[in-house]
Write a protein that holds these residues in place. Structure first.
Motif, PDB file in Angstrom:
ATOM      1  N   ARG A  50       0.832  -1.212   0.000  1.00  0.00           N
ATOM      2  CA  ARG A  50       0.000   0.000   0.000  1.00  0.00           C
ATOM      3  C   ARG A  50       0.863   1.257   0.000  1.00  0.00           C
ATOM      4  O   ARG A  50       0.573   2.235  -0.693  1.00  0.00           O
ATOM      5  N   ALA A  51       1.964   1.205   0.764  1.00  0.00           N
ATOM      6  CA  ALA A  51       2.864   2.360   0.784  1.00  0.00           C
ATOM      7  C   ALA A  51       3.457   2.584  -0.600  1.00  0.00           C
ATOM      8  O   ALA A  51       3.551   3.717  -1.088  1.00  0.00           O
ATOM      9  N   PHE A  52       3.851   1.498  -1.249  1.00  0.00           N
ATOM     10  CA  PHE A  52       4.429   1.615  -2.592  1.00  0.00           C
ATOM     11  C   PHE A  52       3.413   2.141  -3.606  1.00  0.00           C
ATOM     12  O   PHE A  52       3.761   2.852  -4.543  1.00  0.00           O
ATOM     13  N   VAL A  53       2.142   1.761  -3.402  1.00  0.00           N
ATOM     14  CA  VAL A  53       1.097   2.238  -4.315  1.00  0.00           C
ATOM     15  C   VAL A  53       0.993   3.767  -4.224  1.00  0.00           C
ATOM     16  O   VAL A  53       0.886   4.463  -5.235  1.00  0.00           O
ATOM     17  N   ASN A  54       1.064   4.296  -2.988  1.00  0.00           N
ATOM     18  CA  ASN A  54       1.059   5.759  -2.821  1.00  0.00           C
ATOM     19  C   ASN A  54       2.226   6.379  -3.555  1.00  0.00           C
ATOM     20  O   ASN A  54       2.099   7.404  -4.228  1.00  0.00           O
ATOM     21  N   ASP A  55       3.382   5.714  -3.426  1.00  0.00           N
ATOM     22  CA  ASP A  55       4.594   6.163  -4.058  1.00  0.00           C
ATOM     23  C   ASP A  55       4.390   6.239  -5.571  1.00  0.00           C
ATOM     24  O   ASP A  55       4.796   7.213  -6.226  1.00  0.00           O
ATOM     25  N   VAL A  56       3.755   5.202  -6.131  1.00  0.00           N
ATOM     26  CA  VAL A  56       3.502   5.166  -7.574  1.00  0.00           C
ATOM     27  C   VAL A  56       2.679   6.374  -7.982  1.00  0.00           C
ATOM     28  O   VAL A  56       2.988   7.057  -8.960  1.00  0.00           O
ATOM     29  N   ASN A  57       1.638   6.659  -7.187  1.00  0.00           N
ATOM     30  CA  ASN A  57       0.757   7.780  -7.556  1.00  0.00           C
ATOM     31  C   ASN A  57       1.485   9.110  -7.496  1.00  0.00           C
ATOM     32  O   ASN A  57       1.310   9.970  -8.366  1.00  0.00           O
ATOM     33  N   VAL A  58       2.358   9.282  -6.477  1.00  0.00           N
ATOM     34  CA  VAL A  58       3.124  10.524  -6.386  1.00  0.00           C
ATOM     35  C   VAL A  58       4.011  10.677  -7.609  1.00  0.00           C
ATOM     36  O   VAL A  58       4.054  11.729  -8.264  1.00  0.00           O
ATOM     37  N   ARG A  59       4.695   9.577  -7.962  1.00  0.00           N
ATOM     38  CA  ARG A  59       5.619   9.646  -9.102  1.00  0.00           C
ATOM     39  C   ARG A  59       4.866   9.845 -10.418  1.00  0.00           C
ATOM     40  O   ARG A  59       5.356  10.507 -11.329  1.00  0.00           O
ATOM     41  N   ALA A  60       3.679   9.266 -10.502  1.00  0.00           N
ATOM     42  CA  ALA A  60       2.888   9.426 -11.728  1.00  0.00           C
ATOM     43  C   ALA A  60       2.535  10.899 -11.909  1.00  0.00           C
ATOM     44  O   ALA A  60       2.660  11.455 -13.009  1.00  0.00           O
ATOM     45  N   ASP A  61       2.132  11.557 -10.802  1.00  0.00           N
ATOM     46  CA  ASP A  61       1.799  12.976 -10.876  1.00  0.00           C
ATOM     47  C   ASP A  61       3.013  13.796 -11.291  1.00  0.00           C
ATOM     48  O   ASP A  61       2.937  14.702 -12.117  1.00  0.00           O
ATOM     49  N   GLN A  62       4.148  13.446 -10.722  1.00  0.00           N
ATOM     50  CA  GLN A  62       5.390  14.122 -11.023  1.00  0.00           C
ATOM     51  C   GLN A  62       5.691  14.000 -12.517  1.00  0.00           C
ATOM     52  O   GLN A  62       6.084  14.965 -13.176  1.00  0.00           O
ATOM     53  N   LEU A  63       5.484  12.756 -13.033  1.00  0.00           N
ATOM     54  CA  LEU A  63       5.746  12.530 -14.457  1.00  0.00           C
ATOM     55  C   LEU A  63       4.819  13.367 -15.332  1.00  0.00           C
ATOM     56  O   LEU A  63       5.243  13.910 -16.364  1.00  0.00           O
ATOM     57  N   VAL A  64       3.570  13.491 -14.906  1.00  0.00           N
ATOM     58  CA  VAL A  64       2.628  14.283 -15.688  1.00  0.00           C
ATOM     59  C   VAL A  64       3.105  15.737 -15.753  1.00  0.00           C
ATOM     60  O   VAL A  64       3.123  16.364 -16.820  1.00  0.00           O
ATOM     61  N   GLN A  79      15.407  14.613 -15.748  1.00  0.00           N
ATOM     62  CA  GLN A  79      14.581  14.429 -14.549  1.00  0.00           C
ATOM     63  C   GLN A  79      13.486  13.403 -14.802  1.00  0.00           C
ATOM     64  O   GLN A  79      13.186  12.575 -13.945  1.00  0.00           O
ATOM     65  N   ARG A  80      12.920  13.455 -16.030  1.00  0.00           N
ATOM     66  CA  ARG A  80      11.823  12.535 -16.333  1.00  0.00           C
ATOM     67  C   ARG A  80      12.351  11.094 -16.397  1.00  0.00           C
ATOM     68  O   ARG A  80      11.734  10.167 -15.922  1.00  0.00           O
ATOM     69  N   GLU A  81      13.533  10.952 -16.992  1.00  0.00           N
ATOM     70  CA  GLU A  81      14.100   9.601 -17.047  1.00  0.00           C
ATOM     71  C   GLU A  81      14.356   9.056 -15.652  1.00  0.00           C
ATOM     72  O   GLU A  81      14.122   7.885 -15.358  1.00  0.00           O
ATOM     73  N   GLU A  82      14.861   9.953 -14.808  1.00  0.00           N
ATOM     74  CA  GLU A  82      15.127   9.541 -13.429  1.00  0.00           C
ATOM     75  C   GLU A  82      13.815   9.148 -12.753  1.00  0.00           C
ATOM     76  O   GLU A  82      13.739   8.136 -12.047  1.00  0.00           O
ATOM     77  N   ALA A  83      12.766   9.939 -13.000  1.00  0.00           N
ATOM     78  CA  ALA A  83      11.462   9.638 -12.396  1.00  0.00           C
ATOM     79  C   ALA A  83      10.921   8.314 -12.918  1.00  0.00           C
ATOM     80  O   ALA A  83      10.354   7.515 -12.171  1.00  0.00           O
ATOM     81  N   LEU A  84      11.142   8.058 -14.204  1.00  0.00           N
ATOM     82  CA  LEU A  84      10.690   6.788 -14.791  1.00  0.00           C
ATOM     83  C   LEU A  84      11.422   5.622 -14.133  1.00  0.00           C
ATOM     84  O   LEU A  84      10.843   4.594 -13.810  1.00  0.00           O
ATOM     85  N   ARG A  85      12.738   5.801 -13.933  1.00  0.00           N
ATOM     86  CA  ARG A  85      13.530   4.736 -13.331  1.00  0.00           C
ATOM     87  C   ARG A  85      13.015   4.442 -11.916  1.00  0.00           C
ATOM     88  O   ARG A  85      12.850   3.299 -11.515  1.00  0.00           O
TER      89      ARG A  85
END
Lengths: 777, 477
Positions: free
Chosen positions: A165-179, A201-207
């Motif tokens: 669940r914590a990782f799922v939150n992390d995914v959502n934060v990073r997804a917003d960042q990517l947007v 920065q985007r590549e780093e966020a993708l990684r």
């Protein structure tokens, strides 16, 4: 000319400055994760035509380019997914491994050894309460360790879900960042400028996103990257879809994107690794421990349920497992044993019930044929209740309870009936004529038996109501039918059923006692001969001794081969037949036999016969139940009667409460004698016996479980090492292309510094030329 | 592509190299500190699987060793009890032999009988001895005494109350050792062989087999004397004091003035007025007597047959008339179910006949019986009593032999346990060796590895330091 020259000089100055700025930027970001080295692209400016001569107009800065290898970058992103899946899995596996406490011997294995060891020590003195208590203590330690394992594995599964669940939150934060990055890059690049740093920065966020969850991604024409998870869009050019997690069962988490009804599957990334671990690996391990616990319960109970406690048989027993009222009619009795909701399976087999009279010490052994697919709970209870001095019922919780009348006790042991001829059908004091064959008897309604009693001749006529199945009568039915004749008891006679055979006897004993069968149509079916039988002053006393070592339960029938006197009549033998009529042994009791001495029969048993007269003509016989397993049907295990462990799996396994309260309740004797350790020896033998449910012994199975976990950890560690190496390789490849080498930058810096100085010098030279010219004017 | 090292990569290389070597060293340090090569199953999955299975085997061996250790005191106690019993029996035998000496006075014999009774009680105490709470000699019925005393037919008898089951302990894989000897085997004979009669009354064994254990008294008593007397000779007191049974010849020798019963001594017939002439006691060779009143003797010779009628009883309470032609009379003891078949054709006198179910008597009853014989309450001729004692002594010796063989069995089991222990200890040692081989760190190897890692670490640190120090900056002002 001067304007051109100054212009060229100025451009050179500015270009050098820009180049130095880029170098500064590179040096400044030498340690920025994901940073790609930037380079100023230069070209010579368009030439001017000066009086027919084309003169170059200096340097021109085109763009600032990023140096990168898109293939390596993409592979690196994806490789991180695989590596992080393994990394998270390894971490969790390490926790499982640590739970085991092996191989130091502080784990379950050591506790199992301890239990068997304490039982072996107890076998030297089964009455000793201290030794008994050490067994119950070891058993409790073992069950506690099982509980702990089960609880901690459950906790680990819970923790895994929390992590996901914590990782799922992390995914959502990073997804917003990517947007956000997508939007900015599109906006900037719409102007024709490459958004170098934002792309880094985007590549780093993708990684980083790939580390958490397995993704695939694609850049569109507008420069925005689309990220898909299991084919569903997580990140688009201008908006993201939210990843949500929902726990459907302990350890099972369903992931959905953007409220879609279809859950998604991921196997890589931290979430992929953890999900596999929580939803499949931990349950697998828990299953194995449950399997171990279940088989321990089954096997211990099989051996313990037919044992007898220190203080002797039971006056009452209550089952620990509950029946289930499958058809919800409020009655447990109508359920088939097979489908009564019991935790362990009941087989087709036999249950032996021994009822002992405390006053006389005599034991009556009765057997019950159990067929789970045709016998109902009620049938079983009725069978038990039909045994003299026993009653069985179901309490309101669905537990079977059995009570003995006062002055009697019961057990299910393989104890030997030492005095099998209670009815005296084998040369007893009573006059007695027996059937020569066992049940079923082909006696039909209307068949008659003519007897001669004290008050004259009379006829017993069998009725259809006497039998459950006319033409296939049981010994008990026949005896009951004959005894119900009004002339029987006043005539000084009685009928008895014994071991599936029936006998007609005088009530009196001694040489003057007499019974006579005159005739009747049922004689043939009963296997009886018409004639007179006399009683005896010297009754043959049969005593059995030893302990049965045969594999299978059986009923032995003993018959003399002729009329004669024990120890006297030449050629007198006693044939011992098993249930199938196959001879087990022939005992020579002629003149060479000293009455009262033991004769070995075989399978560990011996018999002795005191002096007396036996008659083949009168059908003299007796039967002995020889019991290898007091309950070959496992019905006691299923009902939880006289169990060792209660429960069904690792979480619920417990030493039976009244055993842990009083170690005297450990049922270790197989004959009722206080110092007998037959049942205990069987429990001890379990240490090396192959358990059918586990394809090995209990300890071997446990060893396999631990070995598997060890293998899993070490193979995961090896895979992780390989992945780490690959990631390292790719990183190194990326570094070679995109990394900043400070020395290289310094060289460039010196180069552009010098070119700046040269340009300045050039401007000064042009200026001097101008001044010279101006001076002329 | 040409290698293009960058600062970040160099730093990463240097630090990961140092990390790697430090890890090796830390692990080696852990191995040295714990002495173990395998700390977790995953350290060596195969090795730890093997070591787990070895540990389980070692666990089994340990439990066998423990059970051997726990079994030994029981065996030792039983052996020492039987040792005492055997000493006691030697003493008892000497006492019996002493008692059979004809020069003893009845008081002497009574004193010896008292000693024997005492020994019997001591022996019974030994048979009922316990180790902890357990009776040693009652089979698996260890909660109750091996022998109990019962009153049977007016005699106190010791009856075996245990069972004949052996208590076994596990002393190895599929090795079970019995740790008890059964009282019925060490304190008793081998089993019933035949029925012996004391040859007092002339009763003999019948043709049909018997069954029973121990000793019994068979009671034969005289009820009436019949026969054609004459010549003034009559039965004294109607024959009430006679002890003859069956036919006995009575011959009066007129010339010698003597009278003789059967093959007994010639007795001078006293004159009518001499004392005792109205109650002349004649004895046959078997000791049976008739009491005659010869005070009215006519002086003529006489040759006639006197017949003693009598009754027989097995239990001493219910009697039946003796038929002197019966060769196979069945008698059943109502209390014990013992059955004998007797031939009464040669019965010649009344008395208590000793019936021995030979081979099926126990030491306690033997001793009690001998003590009884020494006291001789029935006033048997002492030579008769000695015959009885000799019969009993034979039984006593047979039972004694069994006790000694029981002692031997215990000894051999102790040595079996010793052998098993030695073997198991060897196997245990071997297993411990294997476990250690599998689990324990080879310190030399670990230290070597550690040294190697240390050297590599030093080199890595040195080259790393040099590498990261080298930058153009050092040379650009």
């Amino acid at each position: 000319m001067s304007s051109v020259g100054l212009n060229i000089g100025l451009k050179a100055l500015l270009t050098s400055q820009a180049a130095l700025d880029t170098i500064g930027h590179n040096v400044a970001n030498a340690n920025t994760p994901g940073y790609s080295r930037q380079r100023l692209e230069l070209s010579s400016d368009r030439a001017l035509s000066l009086g027919g001569v084309r003169v170059g107009s200096g340097v021109r800065t085109d763009t600032v380019e990023r140096t990168f290898d898109s293939f390596v970058t993409r592979r690196l992103v994806l490789q991180h997914s695989t590596r992080d899946a393994l990394q998270n899995r390894l971490q969790s596996l390490g926790a499982v491994e640590a739970l085991l406490g092996e191989p130091d011997g502080f784990g379950l294995g050591g506790l199992m050894d301890e239990l068997f060891s304490s039982m072996t020590t107890l076998s030297t003195d089964t009455e000793d309460l201290v030794l008994r208590t050490s067994v119950t203590q070891s058993a409790s330690n073992l069950t506690e360790q099982m509980h702990q394992l089960s609880t901690e594995l459950g906790q680990l599964r819970e923790d895994t879900s929390d992590k996901i669940r914590a990782f799922v939150n992390d995914v959502n934060v990073r997804a917003d960042q990517l947007v956000e990055l997508n939007k900015e890059i599109s906006r900037i690049e719409a102007t024709g400028v490459s958004a170098n740093d934002l792309r880094d920065q985007r590549e780093e966020a993708l990684r980083e996103l790939a580390e958490v969850i397995e993704i695939s991604f694609q850049e569109d024409d507008g420069g925005a990257v689309r990220v898909l998870v299991d084919g569903r869009l997580l990140v688009g050019p201008t908006q993201s879809n939210e990843l949500s997690a929902e726990q459907t069962a302990p350890g099972e988490i369903e992931l959905r994107i953007g409220g879609s009804s279809q859950p998604i599957e991921v196997s890589e990334g931290a979430i992929g690794g953890l999900r596999e671990f929580g939803a499949s690996y931990i349950p697998g391990v828990m299953n194995q421990f449950d399997e171990l616990a279940r088989n321990m319960i089954l096997e211990f109970n099989r051996r313990h349920s037919t044992g007898i406690p220190r203080q002797g048989g039971f006056d009452q027993l209550v089952g620990s497992n509950r029946l289930q009222d499958g058809d919800q009619d409020g009655d447990f009795r109508d359920e088939l044993l097979r489908s009564a909701g019991l935790p362990f399976d009941i087989q087709s087999g036999r249950l032996y019930v021994n009822v002992r009279s405390e006053a006389s010490g005599e034991v009556d052994t009765q057997r019950i044929e159990v067929d789970p697919s045709s016998m109902t709970v009620g049938d079983l209870l009725d069978e038990i209740s039909s045994i003299d001095n026993l009653s069985a019922s179901v309490d309101s919780f669905g537990r079977v309870q059995i009570f003995a009348d006062s002055g009697f006790s019961f057990d299910f042991s393989s104890r030997l009936d030492e005095h099998p001829d209670v009815a005296g059908t084998f040369g007893g004091g009573r006059a007695s004529i027996s059937s020569s064959e066992g049940e079923p008897f082909a006696v039909l309604p209307g068949d008659t038996l003519e007897l001669s009693g004290l008050l004259g001749n009379f006829t017993v006529t069998f009725q259809a109501s006497d039998f459950a199945q006319p033409g296939s009568a049981t010994a008990e039915e026949l005896a009951a039918a004959i005894n119900s004749s009004p002339d029987m008891i006043p005539g000084g006679m009685r009928a008895v059923a014994q071991g599936g055979q029936v006998a007609i006897q005088s009530q009196l004993t001694g040489a003057t006692a007499q019974v006579e069968i005159v005739g009747g149509s049922a004689l043939g079916a009963l296997g009886m001969n018409a004639g007179v039988s006399m009683g005896h002053d010297a009754a043959v006393e049969v005593t059995m001794s030893g302990s049965y070592t045969g594999e299978a339960n059986d009923r032995w029938t003993f018959r003399p081969n002729m009329d004669g006197q024990i120890g006297t009549t030449p050629g007198l033998q006693i044939e011992v037949l098993d249930e199938g009529g196959i001879p087990v042994a022939v005992l020579d009791v002629g003149p060479s036999y000293s009455p009262g001495n033991e004769i070995e029969i075989g399978e560990g048993l011996s018999a002795s016969f005191s002096f007396g007269t036996v008659s083949a003509t009168d059908g003299d016989f007796f039967t002995e139940e020889v019991i290898a397993d007091g309950d070959s049907s496992d019905v006691l295990v299923a009902l939880g009667l006289n169990s060792f462990f209660t429960g069904t799996d690792a979480a619920s396994i417990e030493l039976r409460a009244d055993i842990s309260d009083d170690a005297g309740n450990l049922a270790l004797s197989s004959s009722g004698a206080a110092g007998d350790n037959g049942a205990l020896l069987e429990l001890i033998a379990l240490q090396q016996e192959t358990v059918s449910g586990l394809n090995g012994s209990l300890t071997e199975f446990y060893g396999d479980v631990v070995g598997d976990i060890g293998f899993e950890v070490s193979s995961t560690r090896n895979s992780l090492e390989v992945e780490e190496f690959l990631v390292g390789e790719l990183t190194s490849q990326r570094e070679q292309v995109a990394g900043v080498n400070i020395d290289e930058e310094l060289v460039d810096m010196v180069r552009f510094e010098q070119s700046y100085q040269a340009a300045a010098q050039f401007i000064q030279t042009v200026n001097q030329l101008m001044n010279e010219l101006m001076g002329i004017l | 592509m040409a290698l293009r090292p960058t600062q970040a990569f160099t730093f990463f290389q240097v630090s990961s190299g140092i990390q790697y070597n430090l890890e090796i060293m830390a692990r080696a340090q852990q191995q040295v500190a714990t002495g173990k090569r395998i700390l977790r199953p995953s350290d060596d999955a195969v090795g730890s699987s093997i070591s787990l299975s070895l540990r389980r085997q070692a666990g089994k061996i340990d439990s066998y060793l423990e059970s051997i250790g726990a079994a030994r005191p029981t065996l030792a106690t039983a052996a020492s009890e039987l040792q005492q019993a055997s000493t006691l029996l030697t003493e008892a035998r000497a006492t019996i032999i002493q008692g059979m000496n004809g020069t003893n006075s009845p008081d002497d014999r009574a004193a010896l009988a008292d000693q024997l009774d005492l020994m019997r009680d001591t022996l019974l105490g030994i048979a009922n001895s316990r180790s902890g709470e357990r009776y040693l000699f009652s089979g698996t019925e260890t909660g109750s005494a091996a022998y109990v005393e019962r009153d049977i037919g007016g005699m106190t008898r010791a009856v075996y109350d245990g069972n004949e089951q052996r208590q076994r302990v596990v002393a190895g894989l599929d090795v079970e050792v019995e740790i008890n000897v059964v009282g019925a085997e060490v304190f008793e004979g081998d089993g019933y062989a035949s029925t012996l009669y004391g040859s007092l009354t002339g009763i003999q064994a019948g043709t049909t087999a018997d069954s029973g254990t121990g000793y019994y008294d068979l009671f034969l008593r005289h009820t009436a004397t019949v026969g054609a007397l004459g010549e003034g000779i009559q039965l004294a007191g109607g024959g009430a004091s006679d002890t003859i049974l069956g036919d006995h010849a009575l011959v009066v020798d007129a010339a010698a003035g003597t009278i003789r019963l059967g093959t007994g001594p010639e007795v001078s017939i006293p004159g009518p007025t001499e004392p005792g002439s109205d109650n002349l006691v004649l004895k046959d060779a078997d000791g049976s007597e008739v009491h005659l009143d010869v005070s009215g003797w006519t002086g003529n010779g006489l040759s006639t047959v006197l017949t003693g009628e009598g009754e027989i009883s097995f239990d001493g309470s219910s009697y039946q008339a003796i038929d002197f032609t019966e060769t196979d009379l069945e008698l059943v003891h109502p209390d014990t179910g013992a059955v004998i078949h007797v031939d009464t054709t040669s019965v010649s006198r009344e008395g208590r006949e000793l019936v021995t179910f030979s081979g099926a008597t126990n030491l306690f009853d033997s001793l009690a019986g001998i003590a009884q014989d020494l006291r001789n309450p029935d006033g048997l001729e002492f030579s008769r009593a000695i015959e009885r004692i000799q019969d009993r002594l034979q039984e006593f010796d047979d039972a004694t032999a069994n006790l000694l063989s029981g002692l031997g069995q215990l000894g051999s089991r102790v040595s079996r346990l010793d052998n098993a222990e030695t073997r198991l200890s060897d196997v245990d040692l071997h297993l411990q060796g294997l476990i250690s081989e599998e689990e324990d760190a080879d310190i030399t190897e670990v230290i070597l590895e550690m040294t190697r890692a240390e050297q590599t670490l030093n080199v890595a640190q040195a080259t790393g330091a040099r590498l990261i120090q080298n930058t153009l900056l050092n040379y650009i002002r």
